[in-house]
Design a protein around this motif. Structure first.
Motif, PDB file in Angstrom:
ATOM      1  N   ASN A   1       0.848  -1.188   0.000  1.00 43.35           N
ATOM      2  CA  ASN A   1       0.000   0.000   0.000  1.00 43.35           C
ATOM      3  C   ASN A   1       0.886   1.242   0.000  1.00 43.35           C
ATOM      4  O   ASN A   1       1.284   1.742   1.039  1.00 43.35           O
TER       5      ASN A   1
ATOM      6  N   HIS B   1      -0.496   4.529   1.874  1.00 48.98           N
ATOM      7  CA  HIS B   1      -0.811   4.517   3.299  1.00 48.98           C
ATOM      8  C   HIS B   1      -0.445   5.851   3.944  1.00 48.98           C
ATOM      9  O   HIS B   1       0.647   6.380   3.746  1.00 48.98           O
TER      10      HIS B   1
ATOM     11  N   ASP C   1      -0.975   7.578   7.863  1.00 53.66           N
ATOM     12  CA  ASP C   1      -1.478   7.457   9.224  1.00 53.66           C
ATOM     13  C   ASP C   1      -1.634   8.856   9.797  1.00 53.66           C
ATOM     14  O   ASP C   1      -0.644   9.508  10.103  1.00 53.66           O
TER      15      ASP C   1
END
Length: 109
Positions: free
Chosen positions: A71, A74, A76
């Motif tokens: 991924n 990604h 966060d």
């Protein structure tokens, strides 16, 4: 942040009542993780870090070797703009409080 990480994780732990948590953290990711032990006991839960000492290259090689997806998008939101910080949501859930290595008599052989 509470809705993103704490609430779902705490709900799952409350419902499933695990005694072990297999985590995919690696030392190179953050200064906090550089101090992690391969096995820790915290808040009644064993945390096991099987890939703690893997490099990013080793992790990518594993993914490629086993045909697993990567991924690249990604993000966060709890780790800040540079994505190198530890979770910025604090200690509300207790998961980010100081962890202790396993007691000597309970260490895995």
């Amino acid at each position: 942040m509470r809705k993103i990480k704490h609430e779902p994780l705490n709900r799952a732990f409350a419902e499933l009542k695990p005694n072990r948590w297999l985590r995919g953290i690696m030392r190179h990711a953050t200064p906090e993780r550089q101090r992690a032990a391969p096995e820790q006991f915290k808040n009644g839960l064993y945390q096991v870090h099987p890939i703690l000492d893997w490099s990013k290259a080793q992790a990518l090689a594993y993914l490629h070797r086993h045909g697993l997806p990567i991924n690249t998008d990604h993000w966060d939101p709890t780790k800040g703009r540079d994505q190198r910080g530890e979770c910025l949501i604090g200690d509300d859930c207790g998961l980010h409080q100081r962890a202790n290595p396993l007691p000597v008599q309970e260490q895995a052989s």
